[in-house]
Design a protein around this motif. Sequence first.
Motif, PDB file in Angstrom:
ATOM      1  N   UNK A  63       0.829  -1.211   0.000  1.00  0.00           N
ATOM      2  CA  UNK A  63       0.000   0.000   0.000  1.00  0.00           C
ATOM      3  C   UNK A  63       0.861   1.257   0.000  1.00  0.00           C
ATOM      4  N   UNK A  64       1.952   1.228   0.756  1.00  0.00           N
ATOM      5  CA  UNK A  64       2.805   2.414   0.833  1.00  0.00           C
ATOM      6  C   UNK A  64       3.400   2.739  -0.540  1.00  0.00           C
ATOM      7  N   UNK A  65       3.866   1.703  -1.231  1.00  0.00           N
ATOM      8  CA  UNK A  65       4.425   1.924  -2.570  1.00  0.00           C
ATOM      9  C   UNK A  65       3.338   2.458  -3.507  1.00  0.00           C
ATOM     10  N   UNK A  66       2.163   1.820  -3.484  1.00  0.00           N
ATOM     11  CA  UNK A  66       1.081   2.248  -4.367  1.00  0.00           C
ATOM     12  C   UNK A  66       0.634   3.669  -4.041  1.00  0.00           C
ATOM     13  N   UNK A  67       0.593   4.011  -2.742  1.00  0.00           N
ATOM     14  CA  UNK A  67       0.187   5.363  -2.343  1.00  0.00           C
ATOM     15  C   UNK A  67       1.191   6.396  -2.829  1.00  0.00           C
ATOM     16  N   UNK A  68       2.460   6.090  -2.697  1.00  0.00           N
ATOM     17  CA  UNK A  68       3.506   7.018  -3.136  1.00  0.00           C
ATOM     18  C   UNK A  68       3.497   7.219  -4.643  1.00  0.00           C
ATOM     19  N   UNK A  69       2.841   6.297  -5.335  1.00  0.00           N
ATOM     20  CA  UNK A  69       2.784   6.384  -6.792  1.00  0.00           C
ATOM     21  C   UNK A  69       1.368   6.670  -7.301  1.00  0.00           C
ATOM     22  N   UNK A  70       0.584   7.353  -6.455  1.00  0.00           N
ATOM     23  CA  UNK A  70      -0.665   7.917  -6.938  1.00  0.00           C
ATOM     24  C   UNK A  70      -1.935   7.135  -6.746  1.00  0.00           C
ATOM     25  N   UNK A  71      -1.899   5.989  -6.062  1.00  0.00           N
ATOM     26  CA  UNK A  71      -3.116   5.216  -5.849  1.00  0.00           C
ATOM     27  C   UNK A  71      -3.837   5.718  -4.591  1.00  0.00           C
ATOM     28  N   UNK A  72      -4.927   6.481  -4.779  1.00  0.00           N
ATOM     29  CA  UNK A  72      -5.654   7.060  -3.654  1.00  0.00           C
ATOM     30  C   UNK A  72      -6.223   5.973  -2.747  1.00  0.00           C
ATOM     31  N   UNK A  73      -6.675   4.885  -3.332  1.00  0.00           N
ATOM     32  CA  UNK A  73      -7.224   3.794  -2.531  1.00  0.00           C
ATOM     33  C   UNK A  73      -6.199   3.220  -1.572  1.00  0.00           C
ATOM     34  N   UNK A  74      -4.946   3.181  -1.985  1.00  0.00           N
ATOM     35  CA  UNK A  74      -3.884   2.675  -1.116  1.00  0.00           C
ATOM     36  C   UNK A  74      -3.647   3.635   0.037  1.00  0.00           C
ATOM     37  N   UNK A  75      -3.682   4.933  -0.238  1.00  0.00           N
ATOM     38  CA  UNK A  75      -3.537   5.922   0.831  1.00  0.00           C
ATOM     39  C   UNK A  75      -4.674   5.786   1.843  1.00  0.00           C
TER      40      UNK A  75
END
Length: 275
Positions: A70-82
């Motif tokens: 999730x952290x990687x996905x959030x850092x790369x623009x995935x709002x759902x991961x944030x």
Amino acid sequence: MLTSDVVRTTILLAIVAATTFGTAGGAMAFDDKVFDDNGAVKAQSSPWAVFQFGFSAYKSGHKDQAVEAYRYAAENGQIGASWKLARMYAEGDGVDRNDFEAFKFFSEIVEQDVEPGSPEESYVSDALVALGNYLQKGIPGSPIKANKVAAQEYFMRAAANYRNPNAQFEMGKMFLKGEGGVKASVRQAGRWFQLAAEKGHAGAQATLGNLLFQSGKVVRGLAMMTAALQRAAPADQPWIRGMQEEAFALSGESDRRTAIALAEDILTKGDTGQQ
């Protein structure tokens, strides 16, 4: 509380993750495609694919891997991961509870340019409510201090732009008490409670019922509080029950009987008491 849109999104992700990664064992077999030898997500990985993997890992009980994904996905623009990270930190789910860390993730979400009606609006809507709740009381041991005016601004944005029932309920309470920089107004409070009640918010329905009871609409008010008690989540039942029992104690036997019958009608037909 999760909105219905968030629930639908979560279900969709579960289906996608299950289709992509299979069972729990299948999800863990995907480890070497996601993580390098140091346990970090491999560079150039697809944020969406990593987000899917994180969801699958979370459902399989591998929450440590889910957090990294999730952290990687959030850092790369995935709002759902944030959003998932924010919720995990807010609830102490798979990580040590850290409300300030959750606050930061929620703040990143609401800074995104997400239009009402978009697939990601539920994340923004929920994040706005979460920030409003934090700002009502502040976060001890952090730079976040109580600021009801700022809280009201977050609630209003979620209530007006995204029609979030939790935010509409909070706006109703603020207008009822004259908090957050708004002038006390029973009329405005009732308007917000009605909007939330129409979406099935038990707290709003109970509070609106109490307002009707106090204004002389005894049977309708009693019925709405009684129906709300039946619908309420366990955490809300004590205060709604106290409100309802107090009103019943002040009412005559005939009104009580009629209200109980009307409450059954409300529960069956979904009537929220709109006049």
